[in-house]
Design an enzyme around this catalytic site. Structure first.
Site, PDB file in Angstrom:
ATOM      1  N   TYR A 147      22.452  46.530  28.527  1.00  0.00           N
ATOM      2  CA  TYR A 147      23.157  45.429  29.194  1.00  0.00           C
ATOM      3  C   TYR A 147      22.499  44.107  28.837  1.00  0.00           C
ATOM      4  CZ  TYR A 147      24.244  42.249  33.068  1.00  0.00           C
ATOM      5  OH  TYR A 147      24.615  41.153  33.827  1.00  0.00           O
TER       6      TYR A 147
HETATM    7  N1  LIG Z   1      27.282  39.606  40.649  1.00  0.00           N
HETATM    8  C1  LIG Z   1      26.113  39.096  40.292  1.00  0.00           C
HETATM    9  O1  LIG Z   1      25.213  38.895  41.141  1.00  0.00           O
HETATM   10  C2  LIG Z   1      25.853  38.734  38.863  1.00  0.00           C
HETATM   11  C3  LIG Z   1      26.892  38.683  37.940  1.00  0.00           C
HETATM   12  N2  LIG Z   1      26.623  38.344  36.640  1.00  0.00           N
HETATM   13  C4  LIG Z   1      27.734  38.271  35.685  1.00  0.00           C
HETATM   14  O2  LIG Z   1      28.810  37.527  36.244  1.00  0.00           O
HETATM   15  C5  LIG Z   1      30.067  38.129  35.884  1.00  0.00           C
HETATM   16  C6  LIG Z   1      30.831  38.505  37.147  1.00  0.00           C
HETATM   17  O3  LIG Z   1      30.009  39.362  37.924  1.00  0.00           O
HETATM   18  P1  LIG Z   1      30.698  40.345  38.998  1.00  0.00           P
HETATM   19  O4  LIG Z   1      31.814  39.648  39.665  1.00  0.00           O
HETATM   20  O5  LIG Z   1      29.625  40.976  39.790  1.00  0.00           O
HETATM   21  O6  LIG Z   1      31.320  41.426  38.003  1.00  0.00           O
HETATM   22  P2  LIG Z   1      31.927  42.879  38.302  1.00  0.00           P
HETATM   23  O7  LIG Z   1      30.844  43.898  38.159  1.00  0.00           O
HETATM   24  O8  LIG Z   1      32.717  42.808  39.552  1.00  0.00           O
HETATM   25  O9  LIG Z   1      32.890  43.052  37.017  1.00  0.00           O
HETATM   26  C7  LIG Z   1      33.904  42.114  36.801  1.00  0.00           C
HETATM   27  C8  LIG Z   1      35.097  42.822  36.266  1.00  0.00           C
HETATM   28  O10 LIG Z   1      34.880  43.243  34.910  1.00  0.00           O
HETATM   29  C9  LIG Z   1      35.927  44.168  34.655  1.00  0.00           C
HETATM   30  N3  LIG Z   1      35.659  45.055  33.518  1.00  0.00           N
HETATM   31  C10 LIG Z   1      34.601  45.855  33.333  1.00  0.00           C
HETATM   32  N4  LIG Z   1      34.752  46.565  32.194  1.00  0.00           N
HETATM   33  C11 LIG Z   1      35.949  46.204  31.665  1.00  0.00           C
HETATM   34  C12 LIG Z   1      36.685  46.582  30.515  1.00  0.00           C
HETATM   35  N5  LIG Z   1      36.230  47.534  29.687  1.00  0.00           N
HETATM   36  N6  LIG Z   1      37.884  45.996  30.289  1.00  0.00           N
HETATM   37  C13 LIG Z   1      38.368  45.058  31.147  1.00  0.00           C
HETATM   38  N7  LIG Z   1      37.725  44.647  32.251  1.00  0.00           N
HETATM   39  C14 LIG Z   1      36.533  45.226  32.504  1.00  0.00           C
HETATM   40  C15 LIG Z   1      36.079  44.985  35.926  1.00  0.00           C
HETATM   41  O11 LIG Z   1      37.460  45.248  36.054  1.00  0.00           O
HETATM   42  P3  LIG Z   1      38.123  46.264  37.083  1.00  0.00           P
HETATM   43  O12 LIG Z   1      37.310  46.191  38.341  1.00  0.00           O
HETATM   44  O13 LIG Z   1      39.510  45.689  37.227  1.00  0.00           O
HETATM   45  O14 LIG Z   1      38.080  47.640  36.451  1.00  0.00           O
HETATM   46  C16 LIG Z   1      35.507  44.082  37.006  1.00  0.00           C
HETATM   47  O15 LIG Z   1      36.391  43.765  38.037  1.00  0.00           O
HETATM   48  C17 LIG Z   1      29.713  39.323  35.009  1.00  0.00           C
HETATM   49  O16 LIG Z   1      29.802  38.975  33.639  1.00  0.00           O
HETATM   50  C18 LIG Z   1      28.287  39.637  35.382  1.00  0.00           C
HETATM   51  O17 LIG Z   1      27.575  40.304  34.345  1.00  0.00           O
HETATM   52  C19 LIG Z   1      25.356  38.100  36.196  1.00  0.00           C
HETATM   53  C20 LIG Z   1      24.306  38.163  37.078  1.00  0.00           C
HETATM   54  C21 LIG Z   1      24.494  38.437  38.471  1.00  0.00           C
HETATM   55  N1  LIG Z   2      28.994  43.118  35.749  1.00  0.00           N
HETATM   56  C1  LIG Z   2      28.001  42.907  36.608  1.00  0.00           C
HETATM   57  N2  LIG Z   2      26.841  42.383  36.178  1.00  0.00           N
HETATM   58  C2  LIG Z   2      25.822  42.214  37.063  1.00  0.00           C
HETATM   59  C3  LIG Z   2      25.974  42.531  38.414  1.00  0.00           C
HETATM   60  C4  LIG Z   2      27.219  43.065  38.841  1.00  0.00           C
HETATM   61  O1  LIG Z   2      27.411  43.377  40.034  1.00  0.00           O
HETATM   62  N3  LIG Z   2      28.182  43.236  37.913  1.00  0.00           N
HETATM   63  N4  LIG Z   2      24.964  42.351  39.310  1.00  0.00           N
HETATM   64  C5  LIG Z   2      23.768  41.909  38.918  1.00  0.00           C
HETATM   65  C6  LIG Z   2      22.682  41.771  39.964  1.00  0.00           C
HETATM   66  O2  LIG Z   2      23.108  40.884  40.990  1.00  0.00           O
HETATM   67  C7  LIG Z   2      21.343  41.270  39.464  1.00  0.00           C
HETATM   68  O3  LIG Z   2      21.521  39.998  38.927  1.00  0.00           O
HETATM   69  C8  LIG Z   2      20.352  41.167  40.608  1.00  0.00           C
HETATM   70  O4  LIG Z   2      20.005  42.408  41.018  1.00  0.00           O
HETATM   71  C9  LIG Z   2      23.474  41.591  37.497  1.00  0.00           C
HETATM   72  N5  LIG Z   2      24.646  41.728  36.655  1.00  0.00           N
END
Ligand SMILES: NC(=O)C1=CN([C@@H]2O[C@H](COP(=O)(O)OP(=O)(O)OC[C@H]3O[C@@H](n4cnc5c(N)ncnc54)[C@H](OP(=O)(O)O)[C@@H]3O)[C@@H](O)[C@H]2O)C=CC1
Ligand SMILES: Nc1nc2c(c(=O)[nH]1)N=C([C@H](O)[C@@H](O)CO)CN2
Length: 235
Positions: A147
Site C-alpha cells: 500500500y
Molecule cells: N480514512 C483515512 O483516515 C485516510 C484515508 N487516506 C486516503 O484517502 C482516500 C479516501 O479514504 P477513505 O474514504 O477512508 O477510503 P475508503 O477505504 O472508504 O475507500 C474509498 C473507496 O474506494 C473504492 N475502491 C476500492 N477499490 C476499488 C476498485 N478496485 N475500483 C473502484 N473503486 C474502488 C471503494 O469503493 P466501494 O466501497 O464502492 O467498493 C471505497 O468506497 C483514500 O485514497 C485513502 O487511501 C489516507 C490516509 C488516511
Molecule cells: N483506502 C483507505 N486508506 C487508508 C485508510 C482507509 O480507511 N482506507 N485508513 C488509513 C488510516 O486512517 C491510517 O492513516 C491511520 O491508521 C490509512 N489509509
C-alpha cells in the site's frame, strides 16, 4: 455550463464527502462507485452522475473511460480517491497485494489522467487533478508495505503530471494520516493511532473537504503534496 468534477470511490467516507461538498457548491459531479449503497441514490438525487466502475483490472478502467466520454466532453477536475488499504497477511500472497495496490493507486490514476487530458483542457476555467496519497509515503509502513509503495508511486505521478500538464492543469496530492477511523477499529487501535500525532485527534471528513476546496480554488499550487497529519512528523 461548468464542467463536472470526477470523484472516484465516492460511495462512502471521504469520497462521498467530497462529492456532497462539490454539489453543495453548485459544482456538477461525476461520481464512481464499486459497491452500490443508498448513498449512491442520494448522490444521484442531488444531481450527481454516478457511474459504476471497478478499477481492479485495466479492462474495468477502459470500460469506465468509455462510459465517461459518453457522459461529458470536459472535466473541471479529477479527484483520485478510490483506494484499498490492504495489509500484508500470512494468508495472502504478497504478489497479489502488491499488484492490487499498484493497480488501484498507480495504474488507474495513470491511465485515467492520460486518457482525460483533453477533457481537462476543455474546461472553461482552471483544471485540477488531485491524488489522495498518504502520510506513509514519507515514512513507509511495516504493516502496509505494498500500500505504502503504491501511494509513493502515486505521489511521484503528481510530480510527473504537474510537469506534463502545466500550465493548463494543476496537479497536487493530499497526504493524510488519520482522517476517519473505520467502524471495526478497536479502542486500543484508536488510542494508539491518536497518540501518533502531536494534535492527537480524529479530525473527520471536514478537514479533507476544506483542503480539497482550498486546492481547487488556489491558482498557484501545483506539483505539491499537502500534509493532513496533525504534526505526526514531529512526534
Ligand atoms: N480514512 C483515512 O483516515 C485516510 C484515508 N487516506 C486516503 O484517502 C482516500 C479516501 O479514504 P477513505 O474514504 O477512508 O477510503 P475508503 O477505504 O472508504 O475507500 C474509498 C473507496 O474506494 C473504492 N475502491 C476500492 N477499490 C476499488 C476498485 N478496485 N475500483 C473502484 N473503486 C474502488 C471503494 O469503493 P466501494 O466501497 O464502492 O467498493 C471505497 O468506497 C483514500 O485514497 C485513502 O487511501 C489516507 C490516509 C488516511
Ligand atoms: N483506502 C483507505 N486508506 C487508508 C485508510 C482507509 O480507511 N482506507 N485508513 C488509513 C488510516 O486512517 C491510517 O492513516 C491511520 O491508521 C490509512 N489509509
Amino acid at each position: 455550463m461548468t464542467a463536472p468534477i470526477l470523484i472516484t470511490g465516492a460511495s462512502q467516507r471521504i469520497g462521498l464527502a467530497f462529492a456532497q461538498s462539490c454539489l453543495d457548491r453548485g459544482q456538477p459531479v461525476i461520481a464512481t462507485y464499486r459497491t452500490y449503497r443508498p448513498a449512491v441514490d442520494a448522490l444521484q438525487k442531488a444531481g450527481a452522475d454516478c457511474i459504476h466502475a471497478d478499477f481492479a483490472t485495466n479492462q474495468g478502467v477502459d470500460a469506465f473511460l468509455t462510459t465517461l466520454k459518453e457522459r461529458t466532453g470536459a472535466l473541471r477536475a479529477i479527484i483520485h480517491n478510490a483506494s484499498d488499504w490492504l495489509p500484508e497477511r500470512d494468508d495472502t500472497d504478497p504478489a497479489e497485494v502488491m499488484q492490487a495496490m499498484m493497480q488501484i493507486h498507480a495504474m488507474t490514476p495513470y491511465r485515467i489522467n492520460l486518457a482525460c487530458r483533453t477533457l481537462l483542457e476543455q474546461s472553461d476555467g482552471p483544471a485540477d487533478i488531485v491524488h489522495m496519497t498518504d502520510y506513509v509515503v514519507e515514512q513507509g509502513s511495516a504493516k502496509h508495505i505494498g500500500y505504502s509503495a503504491s501511494k509513493a508511486a502515486l505521489a511521484n505521478l503528481t510530480l510527473s503530471f504537474a510537469r506534463l500538464l502545466a500550465p493548463r492543469v494543476k496537479v497536487n496530492s493530499l497526504a493524510p494520516s488519520l482522517i476517519l477511523f473505520n467502524e471495526g477499529d478497536s479502542a486500543a487501535y484508536r488510542e494508539k493511532t491518536l497518540n501518533k500525532s502531536l494534535l492527537g485527534i480524529e479530525p473527520g471528513l471536514d478537514v479533507a473537504v476544506q483542503t480539497l476546496q482550498f486546492v481547487l480554488d488556489n491558482p498557484y499550487i501545483t506539483g505539491r503534496s499537502l500534509a493532513l497529519d496533525g504534526g505526526r512528523h514531529l512526534k
